[in-house]
Design an enzyme around this catalytic site. Structure first.
Site, PDB file in Angstrom:
ATOM      1  N   GLY A 206       4.857 -10.343   4.039  1.00  0.00           N
ATOM      2  CA  GLY A 206       5.597 -10.300   5.292  1.00  0.00           C
ATOM      3  C   GLY A 206       4.894 -11.062   6.401  1.00  0.00           C
ATOM      4  O   GLY A 206       3.659 -11.054   6.498  1.00  0.00           O
TER       5      GLY A 206
ATOM      6  N   HIS B  51       8.983   1.123   3.486  1.00  0.00           N
ATOM      7  CA  HIS B  51      10.044   1.135   4.498  1.00  0.00           C
ATOM      8  C   HIS B  51      10.886  -0.119   4.285  1.00  0.00           C
ATOM      9  O   HIS B  51      10.653  -0.887   3.345  1.00  0.00           O
ATOM     10  CB  HIS B  51       9.435   1.215   5.900  1.00  0.00           C
ATOM     11  CG  HIS B  51       8.371   0.175   6.150  1.00  0.00           C
ATOM     12  ND1 HIS B  51       8.653  -1.173   6.209  1.00  0.00           N
ATOM     13  CD2 HIS B  51       7.023   0.285   6.304  1.00  0.00           C
ATOM     14  CE1 HIS B  51       7.541  -1.838   6.427  1.00  0.00           C
ATOM     15  NE2 HIS B  51       6.524  -0.974   6.473  1.00  0.00           N
ATOM     16  N   GLU B  52      11.834  -0.332   5.202  1.00  0.00           N
ATOM     17  CA  GLU B  52      12.765  -1.442   4.995  1.00  0.00           C
ATOM     18  C   GLU B  52      12.095  -2.817   5.008  1.00  0.00           C
ATOM     19  O   GLU B  52      12.626  -3.773   4.439  1.00  0.00           O
ATOM     20  CB  GLU B  52      13.886  -1.397   6.029  1.00  0.00           C
ATOM     21  CG  GLU B  52      14.896  -0.323   5.693  1.00  0.00           C
ATOM     22  CD  GLU B  52      15.838  -0.029   6.844  1.00  0.00           C
ATOM     23  OE1 GLU B  52      16.335  -0.986   7.454  1.00  0.00           O
ATOM     24  OE2 GLU B  52      16.039   1.165   7.136  1.00  0.00           O
ATOM     25  N   GLY B  53      10.949  -2.924   5.662  1.00  0.00           N
ATOM     26  CA  GLY B  53      10.206  -4.190   5.615  1.00  0.00           C
ATOM     27  C   GLY B  53       9.792  -4.502   4.185  1.00  0.00           C
ATOM     28  O   GLY B  53      10.039  -5.606   3.670  1.00  0.00           O
ATOM     29  N   HIS B  54       9.205  -3.513   3.516  1.00  0.00           N
ATOM     30  CA  HIS B  54       8.820  -3.703   2.111  1.00  0.00           C
ATOM     31  C   HIS B  54      10.065  -3.997   1.254  1.00  0.00           C
ATOM     32  O   HIS B  54      10.047  -4.869   0.384  1.00  0.00           O
ATOM     33  CB  HIS B  54       8.172  -2.437   1.550  1.00  0.00           C
ATOM     34  CG  HIS B  54       6.892  -2.026   2.206  1.00  0.00           C
ATOM     35  ND1 HIS B  54       6.784  -0.874   2.946  1.00  0.00           N
ATOM     36  CD2 HIS B  54       5.655  -2.593   2.223  1.00  0.00           C
ATOM     37  CE1 HIS B  54       5.546  -0.734   3.388  1.00  0.00           C
ATOM     38  NE2 HIS B  54       4.831  -1.768   2.971  1.00  0.00           N
TER      39      HIS B  54
ATOM     40  N   MET C 236       0.841  -1.201   0.000  1.00  0.00           N
ATOM     41  CA  MET C 236       0.000   0.000   0.000  1.00  0.00           C
ATOM     42  C   MET C 236       0.877   1.251   0.000  1.00  0.00           C
ATOM     43  O   MET C 236       0.422   2.350   0.328  1.00  0.00           O
ATOM     44  CB  MET C 236      -0.932  -0.005   1.213  1.00  0.00           C
ATOM     45  CG  MET C 236      -1.889  -1.193   1.172  1.00  0.00           C
ATOM     46  SD  MET C 236      -3.395  -0.920   2.092  1.00  0.00           S
ATOM     47  CE  MET C 236      -2.768  -0.729   3.733  1.00  0.00           C
ATOM     48  N   GLY C 237       2.153   1.091  -0.339  1.00  0.00           N
ATOM     49  CA  GLY C 237       3.045   2.246  -0.437  1.00  0.00           C
ATOM     50  C   GLY C 237       3.553   2.719   0.917  1.00  0.00           C
ATOM     51  O   GLY C 237       3.445   1.999   1.912  1.00  0.00           O
TER      52      GLY C 237
END
Ligand code: AMP
Length: 279
Positions: free
Chosen positions: A146, A31-34, A27-28
């Protein structure tokens, strides 16, 4: 990097080519997770397609939808840093829903009846609707999700099997900031005091895991509740420990030998969700 606004553009671009495509739905407000999902997808596929779509049907609350961070320019810059094997798809609502913005209804194997599904009515039906569209339109070889949204990961697995979709669903570990907070796009909506206390959610999960090695589930639950009672800004919505595949909660008199622990809590304007492998 290519940016596509319509599915036709994407399909035209890749027509007649037999690339393996790794999809990373988001969903934009990346961050580093994405970015960790994108990195894995780039290693395992010829091409990566990142989708950025704030899906209205998965919000049960208009204020949350309105407040959802929009960082499109920064997102495109971040994605462009990955080079030429990556594309971004930024659809509009009509591409996906036509003129009626409503979810389809799926049997999600009861996985949507607990935890987030209970609190956010219709959320997972909205998620499933948009993912069915992505899977069937782009036919990715693999799609990356994730463990931060562990319940969603299980539901997507169930959905892809029940719709006979050949896309392999890949779960990726939770990325945290150095103080333990699970990264999330909504974290920027916390003020500095709230942000300071937010890592307590992960501390609560680690406490649960430690206690579970000696105590019955009943006692673990009580202690986790007490831990949050002493923290005035955070309101615990639930702590639960379940089978890691069915999400069926453990019996209070059992000891948790394996499984997953989940916390949802509200803090300031947002909800925080996090989870831990209990074994
Ligand atoms: P969202 O943009 O929040 O819908 O998230 C898009 C994808 O990134 C989902 O599969 C999330 O589970 C995943 N994701 C979000 N936060 C994290 C994180 N901290 N670590 C790993 N994956 C994450």
């Amino acid at each position: 990097m290519e940016v596509f606004n319509s599915p036709q553009q994407f399909l035209r671009h890749f027509s007649g080519k037999s690339y393996s495509i790794g999809m990373v739905p988001t969903m934009g407000a990346l961050h580093e997770g994405h970015l960790s999902l994108i990195e894995k997808a780039l290693i395992e596929n010829d091409k990566v397609l990142v989708t950025i779509f704030v899906n209205p049907t998965q919000f049960d609350n208009n204020i949350d939808l309105k407040n959802y961070p929009n960082k499109l320019e920064e997102d495109i810059y971040k994605i462009s840093q990955f080079g030429k094997n990556i594309s971004v798809f930024i659809p509009n609502e009509n591409d996906i829903y036509g003129d009626k913005i409503i979810s389809k209804q799926y049997d999600l194997g009861n996985l949507d009846r607990v935890m987030e599904g209970k609190i956010r009515k219709g959320h997972f039906q909205g998620v499933a609707t948009v993912l069915e569209y992505f899977f069937k339109t782009f036919l990715p070889s693999k799609a990356y999700f994730g463990e931060k949204d562990y319940q969603q990961l299980l539901i997507v697995n169930h959905l892809s099997k029940s719709l006979n979709i050949s896309t392999k669903i890949i779960g990726c570990p939770i990325v945290r900031t150095t103080d333990g907070l699970a990264m999330s796009s909504r974290n920027i909506l916390l003020n500095s005091e709230e942000r300071r206390i937010a890592p307590k959610v992960y501390e609560g999960l680690k406490l649960a895991k430690k206690l579970a090695s000696t105590e019955k589930y009943k006692k673990v639950k009580i202690e986790v509740r007490n831990f949050f009672k002493n923290l005035s800004l955070i309101r615990l919505e639930y702590f639960t420990a379940t089978d890691p595949f069915t999400l069926v909660e453990f019996n209070p008199n059992e000891k948790i030998k394996y499984g997953r622990g989940f916390i949802a809590a509200s803090l300031g304007k947002i909800r925080l969700i996090d989870n831990i492998n209990m074994s």
